[in-house]
Motif scaffolding. Structure first.
Motif, PDB file in Angstrom:
ATOM      1  N   GLU B 293       0.828  -1.209   0.000  1.00  0.00           N
ATOM      2  CA  GLU B 293       0.000   0.000   0.000  1.00  0.00           C
ATOM      3  C   GLU B 293       0.856   1.250   0.000  1.00  0.00           C
ATOM      4  N   ALA B 294       1.972   1.210   0.754  1.00  0.00           N
ATOM      5  CA  ALA B 294       2.831   2.395   0.808  1.00  0.00           C
ATOM      6  C   ALA B 294       3.458   2.674  -0.554  1.00  0.00           C
ATOM      7  N   ILE B 295       3.898   1.614  -1.226  1.00  0.00           N
ATOM      8  CA  ILE B 295       4.543   1.809  -2.540  1.00  0.00           C
ATOM      9  C   ILE B 295       3.510   2.269  -3.557  1.00  0.00           C
ATOM     10  N   ARG B 296       2.284   1.730  -3.419  1.00  0.00           N
ATOM     11  CA  ARG B 296       1.247   2.114  -4.365  1.00  0.00           C
ATOM     12  C   ARG B 296       0.905   3.592  -4.222  1.00  0.00           C
ATOM     13  N   ALA B 297       1.090   4.127  -3.001  1.00  0.00           N
ATOM     14  CA  ALA B 297       0.707   5.511  -2.767  1.00  0.00           C
ATOM     15  C   ALA B 297       1.705   6.505  -3.329  1.00  0.00           C
ATOM     16  N   VAL B 298       2.862   6.030  -3.733  1.00  0.00           N
ATOM     17  CA  VAL B 298       3.842   6.959  -4.313  1.00  0.00           C
ATOM     18  C   VAL B 298       3.318   7.410  -5.670  1.00  0.00           C
ATOM     19  N   PRO B 299       3.241   8.705  -5.923  1.00  0.00           N
ATOM     20  CA  PRO B 299       2.652   9.160  -7.195  1.00  0.00           C
ATOM     21  C   PRO B 299       3.486   8.714  -8.377  1.00  0.00           C
ATOM     22  N   ASN B 300       2.787   8.348  -9.433  1.00  0.00           N
ATOM     23  CA  ASN B 300       3.470   7.806 -10.594  1.00  0.00           C
ATOM     24  C   ASN B 300       4.360   8.840 -11.265  1.00  0.00           C
ATOM     25  N   SER B 301       4.001  10.120 -11.082  1.00  0.00           N
ATOM     26  CA  SER B 301       4.781  11.159 -11.747  1.00  0.00           C
ATOM     27  C   SER B 301       6.232  11.112 -11.294  1.00  0.00           C
ATOM     28  N   LEU B 302       6.442  10.709 -10.054  1.00  0.00           N
ATOM     29  CA  LEU B 302       7.820  10.619  -9.541  1.00  0.00           C
ATOM     30  C   LEU B 302       8.610   9.598 -10.337  1.00  0.00           C
ATOM     31  N   ARG B 303       7.975   8.448 -10.568  1.00  0.00           N
ATOM     32  CA  ARG B 303       8.666   7.402 -11.310  1.00  0.00           C
ATOM     33  C   ARG B 303       8.928   7.856 -12.738  1.00  0.00           C
ATOM     34  N   GLN B 304       7.901   8.439 -13.335  1.00  0.00           N
ATOM     35  CA  GLN B 304       8.052   8.844 -14.733  1.00  0.00           C
ATOM     36  C   GLN B 304       9.171   9.871 -14.876  1.00  0.00           C
ATOM     37  N   ALA B 305       9.246  10.777 -13.894  1.00  0.00           N
ATOM     38  CA  ALA B 305      10.305  11.784 -13.963  1.00  0.00           C
ATOM     39  C   ALA B 305      11.669  11.115 -13.911  1.00  0.00           C
ATOM     40  N   ALA B 325       8.230   6.039   0.018  1.00  0.00           N
ATOM     41  CA  ALA B 325       7.293   5.118   0.668  1.00  0.00           C
ATOM     42  C   ALA B 325       7.755   4.716   2.045  1.00  0.00           C
ATOM     43  N   LEU B 326       8.927   5.175   2.433  1.00  0.00           N
ATOM     44  CA  LEU B 326       9.508   4.650   3.683  1.00  0.00           C
ATOM     45  C   LEU B 326       8.655   4.892   4.927  1.00  0.00           C
ATOM     46  N   PRO B 327       8.089   6.079   5.125  1.00  0.00           N
ATOM     47  CA  PRO B 327       7.267   6.235   6.335  1.00  0.00           C
ATOM     48  C   PRO B 327       6.130   5.232   6.400  1.00  0.00           C
ATOM     49  N   GLY B 328       5.477   4.995   5.260  1.00  0.00           N
ATOM     50  CA  GLY B 328       4.384   4.019   5.259  1.00  0.00           C
ATOM     51  C   GLY B 328       4.887   2.629   5.550  1.00  0.00           C
ATOM     52  N   ILE B 329       6.030   2.278   4.965  1.00  0.00           N
ATOM     53  CA  ILE B 329       6.589   0.950   5.204  1.00  0.00           C
ATOM     54  C   ILE B 329       6.961   0.802   6.675  1.00  0.00           C
ATOM     55  N   GLN B 412       1.202  10.161  10.548  1.00  0.00           N
ATOM     56  CA  GLN B 412       0.783  11.557  10.387  1.00  0.00           C
ATOM     57  C   GLN B 412       1.853  12.373   9.690  1.00  0.00           C
ATOM     58  N   ARG B 413       3.126  12.065  10.048  1.00  0.00           N
ATOM     59  CA  ARG B 413       4.198  12.831   9.404  1.00  0.00           C
ATOM     60  C   ARG B 413       4.240  12.511   7.912  1.00  0.00           C
ATOM     61  N   ALA B 414       4.001  11.251   7.572  1.00  0.00           N
ATOM     62  CA  ALA B 414       4.014  10.888   6.155  1.00  0.00           C
ATOM     63  C   ALA B 414       2.906  11.609   5.415  1.00  0.00           C
ATOM     64  N   ARG B 415       1.718  11.663   6.057  1.00  0.00           N
ATOM     65  CA  ARG B 415       0.599  12.332   5.401  1.00  0.00           C
ATOM     66  C   ARG B 415       0.883  13.807   5.225  1.00  0.00           C
ATOM     67  N   ARG B 416       1.525  14.391   6.229  1.00  0.00           N
ATOM     68  CA  ARG B 416       1.796  15.823   6.118  1.00  0.00           C
ATOM     69  C   ARG B 416       2.789  16.086   5.001  1.00  0.00           C
ATOM     70  N   ARG B 417       3.753  15.143   4.884  1.00  0.00           N
ATOM     71  CA  ARG B 417       4.756  15.393   3.866  1.00  0.00           C
ATOM     72  C   ARG B 417       4.148  15.311   2.469  1.00  0.00           C
ATOM     73  N   ILE B 418       3.245  14.339   2.283  1.00  0.00           N
ATOM     74  CA  ILE B 418       2.664  14.184   0.955  1.00  0.00           C
ATOM     75  C   ILE B 418       1.776  15.384   0.641  1.00  0.00           C
ATOM     76  N   ARG B 419       1.072  15.839   1.681  1.00  0.00           N
ATOM     77  CA  ARG B 419       0.154  16.937   1.398  1.00  0.00           C
ATOM     78  C   ARG B 419       0.888  18.227   1.104  1.00  0.00           C
ATOM     79  N   GLY B 420       1.989  18.466   1.787  1.00  0.00           N
ATOM     80  CA  GLY B 420       2.657  19.758   1.555  1.00  0.00           C
ATOM     81  C   GLY B 420       4.125  19.605   1.337  1.00  0.00           C
TER      82      GLY B 420
END
Lengths: 397, 420
Positions: B293-305, B325-329, B412-420
Motif C-alpha cells: 500500500e505504501a509503494i502504491r501511494a507513491v505518485p506515478n509522476s515521480l517514477r516517470q520523472a 514510501a519509507l514512512p508508510g513501510i 501523520q508525518r508521512a501524510r503531512r509530507r505528501i500533502r505539503g
C-alpha cells in the motif's frame, strides 16, 4: 568532411569517442537489474512456499496420525500353539470378536485375518514387514485400531488414553465460543460503525477511533487474564455461583467478542464510508430520516463490505487461542451449556504442545490433524469473504 | 382560496403526520442505541484498565522464614560484601543445593546482586500470605490491618506496587515475592529482533516485486491471493509450522550445534532463533500488504520523472520510490512488531521454556517471552501470581502503546509530507 569522425565536428578536440553506433539502439543488457529482479521475485514466491509448507507439514503429520496403530488387547488368547507356517489359528472363545480384514499381532508378528469361523481364524502370516514365527498357546492377540476419518469427524469423545479421537467436542466448543463472540461483536460492531459514519461529529470521531485502535492492539493474553479475573466472576455474580463454573465458554466467548469488535467496526465503517454521499442526499431529499437512510439505503449499499467484515471476524474468533486457553477450560467436553468448561480446538493444541509429550506419540500427531482442520476452516472462510466482496461490491459510476 | 386546506386535514395527511412522529421517535431511539454501543467500547476499555491496575498495586502481608536482620547483626542484607553473602549461603543452604547452583554457574563467579538474590530466595524465603487489591487497600485499610494483626501476627504489612524497578530487573523465580520479568523482556526483545531481521527485507522485497515488477499473469495473481489468505491464518498454525520446520527439521541449525555454539547434550531446536523465524513467517504477510500500500501511494509522476532522466528501474525504486514510501513501510513494520510482541500461542507451540532463570545470551538460547510469562502466571491459582500477571500486563501494554503511538506519529508525518 565526415560527420562524426573524430577531430572534425564542432567539439573536435574534446571528443575522443569513436563513431556513434547508430544501428545499435537496443537496450543494453543490465545484469544487475536482472539479478535484482530475480531476487525480488524469489521473495514473492516465498509466500507460496509458506502455504505449501503449512499444508505439507500438517498433512504429513496428520497422515502419520491416521496411520498409527493403536494396539488394543482382544482378551482372546491363542488356544493352540502354532508354528511359523500355519494358516489356521484356534483362538479362545471369550473376548472381542475378530472380523475379516482385521490386522492382529501376536508377539512380534502381524497377521491379517481373512475369514472367521467359530473359533478358527484363517490368517495371512507375516504382513507389513514382520516375519512369521511360532507362537505358544495362551499368547495374547492384539488388534490394530487405527483412527479412521469417520471416527475422527463424527466421534463424540476425545480421550486419547483409550484411543477415542472424535473431534466433535472440540469443534463444538469452538463453534460455541465463536457464536457467543459473534452475538456480542456483530450487533455492537455494526452499531458503532453506523454511529461513526453517519452520526458522529469530528470530535466524537477523534475520541472514538483511537479508543478502538487501543482495544484492537491489546494482546490476547491480557484479554484472557481479563476473562478469567473479571468476566467469570461477573457472570458468577449475575447467574449464580453454582450455575457458572470457574472455567466456562461463555466468558471466553464474550471476551473474544470484545476482541473482534474493533475489527468489525473498522471494516464496516470503511464499507459504509465508501458509499457515496449522493445516495444519502437522495434519500434525505425524499424525506427519509437519518435512521432510515442509514438502515435502508447506506447499509444495503455497503452490504458486501459488511459481510466481508463479519466473515473475517468469524475467522478470527475461530482461530483465537489464548483467551480460550486461559478461561474456557482444559478438557474436551461435548456440551451445549455455555457455563461449563469445554476445550476448543485451539486450546487443545496449545495445551498438548505446551506439555511434555514426545514427538511421535499419537497424542502429539493428533494436534496436527486438528490444525489441518482449523487451517481449512479459516481458509474457506477467507476465500468466501473475498468472493463476496468481489461479486457483490457495488460499483458507483 | 386556501379554504379547503385550513379545514381539518384529510385522512392521508393525518396518517402521514402520525407516521412521521413515529418514525422520528424510532430514529431518536436508535440514535441513542448507536451512541450507547460506542459507550460500551469505552466502558470495556476502562474496565480492563481498572481490572489490571487494581491488581497491580495493593497491600501485601508477608512473613520471612528467617528474618534478614538475624543473619548479619545490624547490617542490612543489601550492603553485605560478597564474602559475607557466600558465608551465609554455606551456613544455611544444604550441600546438595550448593553443588547444583555451583554447577549452573560457579558461586564465586556470581556478582554481589546475584548472591543477594540467592540469599533472599534460599535463606530468608519471604512468603506472601495475603494480598489485596488497590480498591480494597484504599477503602478497607483499617479492616485489613485488623485482620492481619489477628491472623498473621508475624507478618509485615506494606503497600506495594507490584510494578516497580525490581520487578523489571529481577529474573524469573518460582517465588512470587521475588519474581521479575527481566528474562521475559529480554527474550521478547531478542525474538522480535530476529523477526524483523528476517521478515523486513523479505517482506519489502516481495512488496517491491508485486508492485513494480509483476505483470498481471496467473502466477502473480496467485501470489497476491496467497498473501491475502496467509494474513488470515490463525497464529497457532504458524506455530505448528515453525515447530515442524524450524524446531524439528532444521534442528542442527537452529539449536546452534552446526555452528558449534551449543552443547549437543542439552541443545534442541527450541531456541530464540526458531521463535524469531516463526514470528517472522507470521508477520511477513502483514509487512508485505502494508508495504504494498505504501509503494502504491507513491505518485506515478515521480517514477516517470526518474525514467525520463534515464534511470534504470532499480535506480528509480532505490533512490525515489522507496525513500518516498519509507514512512508508510515503517508504520506497517512497527505495527507488525507490536503484533509479534503480543503473540503467545505460536511461541508456546514452538516451545518456550516453562522456567528459565538465565537471560538469553544469543540466538541459540532457550527463551521465554513476556506474553508467555503472563500466560503462565495467570494459569496459577494463587492470588500473588494474579498480581504479577497484572503488573506484567502493564509492562507489555506500555511497550505496545508506545510502539503504536510512534507508528501513528509516523503515519501523520508521512501524510503531512505528501500533502505539503
Amino acid at each position: 568532411m565526415k560527420i562524426g569522425a573524430p577531430g572534425t565536428g564542432p567539439s573536435a578536440g574534446l571528443s575522443t569517442s569513436t563513431t556513434l553506433p547508430m544501428a545499435q539502439l537496443y537496450k543494453r543488457p543490465r545484469i544487475r537489474e536482472a539479478v535484482i529482479q530475480a531476487v525480488l521475485f524469489l521473495c514473492g514466491v516465498l509466500s507460496i512456499l509458506i502455504t505449501a509448507g503449512i499444508v505439507y507439514e500438517l498433512g504429513k503429520e496428520s497422515l502419520r496420525f491416521f496411520t498409527t496403530d493403536l494396539w488394543e488387547s482382544t482378551n482372546k488368547p491363542l488356544a493352540v500353539s502354532v508354528d511359523a507356517s500355519a494358516e489356521l489359528l484356534e483362538v479362545g472363545p471369550a473376548g472381542a470378536a475378530l472380523r475379516a480384514g482385521d490386522i492382529i499381532r501376536l508377539d512380534g508378528e502381524e497377521m491379517r485375518v481373512e475369514s472367521v469361523q467359530d473359533n478358527i481364524i484363517r490368517v495371512v502370516r507375516g504382513v507389513r514387514g514382520t516375519t512369521p514365527a511360532p507362537h505358544q498357546a495362551g499368547a495374547e492377540i492384539f488388534r490394530s485400531d487405527r483412527v479412521s476419518l469417520v471416527e475422527f469427524f463424527t466421534g463424540t469423545q476425545w480421550i486419547p488414553q483409550i484411543g477415542r479421537f472424535g473431534i466433535l467436542p472440540l469443534v463444538n466448543a469452538t463453534l460455541m465460543t465463536s457464536t457467543i463472540a459473534m452475538l456480542v461483536a456483530l450487533p455492537l460492531g455494526l452499531a458503532i460503525a453506523i454511529y461513526l459514519s453517519e452520526y458522529a461529529n469530528e470530535r466524537a470521531r477523534s475520541i472514538l477511533k483511537p479508543i478502538m485502535e487501543v482495544l484492537a492492539g491489546i494482546p490476547t493474553v491480557v484479554y484472557g487474564y481479563f476473562a478469567l479475573t473479571f468476566m467469570t466472576p461477573l457472570l458468577r455474580t449475575i447467574f449464580g455461583r453454582d450455575i457458572v463454573e470457574v472455567y466456562n465458554t461463555a466468558s471466553a466467548g464474550i471476551v473474544i467478542g470484545i476482541l473482534v469488535l474493533p475489527l468489525v467496526s473498522s471494516m464496516s465503517e470503511d464499507a459504509l464510508n465508501a458509499v457515496p454521499r449522493s445516495l444519502r442526499e437522495a434519500a434525505y431529499a425524499l424525506g427519509a430520516t437519518k435512521l432510515e437512510t442509514a438502515l435502508k439505503v447506506v447499509v444495503p449499499a455497503a452490504l458486501s463490505g459488511i459481510a466481508a467484515a463479519f466473515i473475517v471476524a468469524i475467522s478470527r474468533a475461530i482461530g483465537e487461542t489464548m483467551i480460550v486457553a486461559i478461561a474456557a477450560g482444559a478438557g474436551p467436553n461435548l456440551t451445549f451449556n455455555p457455563f461449563q468448561p469445554a476445550e476448543t480446538m485451539t486450546g487443545h493444541i496449545v495445551r498438548i504442545s505446551g506439555g511434555d509429550l514426545s514427538y511421535d506419540s499419537i497424542d502429539y500427531n493428533s494436534i496436527f490433524a486438528i490444525g489441518l482442520v482449523l487451517f481449512f476452516m479459516t481458509l474457506l472462510l477467507n476465500i468466501i469473504s473475498q468472493r463476496i466482496v468481489r461479486r457483490f461490491r457495488e460499483v458507483y459510476e | 382560496m386556501m379554504d379547503h386546506l385550513s379545514t381539518s386535514p384529510t385522512t392521508a395527511e393525518q396518517v402521514f403526520a402520525e407516521d412521521l412522529s413515529r418514525r422520528h421517535r424510532t430514529a431518536r431511539t436508535m440514535a441513542v442505541i448507536f451512541q450507547a454501543s460506542t459507550i460500551f467500547g469505552i466502558i470495556v476499555l476502562l474496565t480492563l484498565m481498572y481490572n489490571i491496575i487494581n491488581s497491580s498495586f495493593g497491600l501485601v502481608a508477608w512473613q520471612y522464614r528467617v528474618p534478614p536482620e538475624t543473619l548479619a547483626a545490624g547490617v542490612p542484607l543489601e550492603e553485605l560484601p560478597k564474602e559475607e553473602l557466600l558465608r551465609i549461603l554455606k551456613e544455611r543452604v544444604s550441600a546438595n543445593v550448593l553443588r547444583r547452583l555451583d554447577r549452573e554457574k560457579p558461586l564465586t563467579a556470581r556478582s554481589e546482586q546475584e548472591l543477594y538474590a540467592l540469599v533472599m530466595e534460599r535463606v530468608v524465603q519471604p512468603k506472601i500470605v495475603k494480598t489485596w487489591s488497590l480498591v480494597d487497600s484504599i477503602f478497607r485499610r483499617r479492616e485489613i490491618m485488623q485482620e492481619v494483626a489477628r491472623d498473621y501476627p508475624d507478618a509485615h504489612l506494606r503497600f506495594r506496587s507490584w510494578l516497580n524497578a525490581r520487578f523489571l530487573t529481577s529474573p524469573q523465580s518460582s517465588r512470587p515475592e521475588l519474581a521479575g520479568v527481566r528474562t521475559a523482556i529480554l527474550g521478547s526483545l531478542w525474538t522480535v529482533l530476529i523477526t524483523i531481521l528476517f521478515a523486513f527485507p523479505l517482506g519489502v522485497g516481495a512488496a517491491i516485486y508485486l508492485e513494480e515488477y509483476a505483470s498481471d499473469n496467473w502466477l502473480n495473481r496467485i501470489i497476491q491471493t496467497n498473501i491475502n489468505n496467509l494474513a488470515g491464518v490463525p497464529s497457532i498454525i504458524y506455530g505448528m509450522l515453525g515447530l515442524a520446520i524450524f524446531v524439528r527439521a532444521m534442528e542442527p541449525i537452529t539449536s546452534g550445534i552446526w555452528f558449534g555454539a551449543a552443547e549437543p547434550a542439552t541443545a534442541n531446536g527450541r531456541t530464540v532463533l526458531s521463535a524469531g523465524l516463526t514470528l517472522g513467517l507470521l508477520v511477513l504477510p502483514l509487512i508485505i500488504i502494508n508495504a504494498q500500500e505504501a509503494i502504491r501511494a507513491v505518485p506515478n509522476s515521480l517514477r516517470q520523472a526518474s525514467y525520463g532522466l534515464g534511470a534504470t528501474k532499480w535506480q528509480t525504486i532505490w533512490h525515489h520510490v522507496l525513500p518516498n514510501a519509507l514512512p508508510g513501510i515503517l508504520t506497517g513494520t512497527i505495527l507488525s512488531i507490536s503484533r509479534a510482541i503480543g503473540e503467545t500461542a505460536p511461541l508456546v507451540v514452538v516451545g518456550a521454556s516453562t522456567f528459565i532463570t538465565v537471560d538469553p545470551s544469543g540466538p541459540f538460547s532457550k527463551f521465554t517471552t513476556l506474553p508467555i510469562q503472563i500466560y503462565q502466571w495467570t494459569s496459577r491459582p494463587q492470588d500473588e501470581f494474579r498480581n504479577l500477571a497484572a503488573a506484567a500486563s502493564i509492562v507489555l501494554m506500555i511497550l505496545l502503546l508506545s510502539l503504536n503511538a510512534s507508528a501513528v506519529l509516523l503515519r501523520q508525518r508521512a501524510r503531512r509530507r505528501i500533502r505539503g
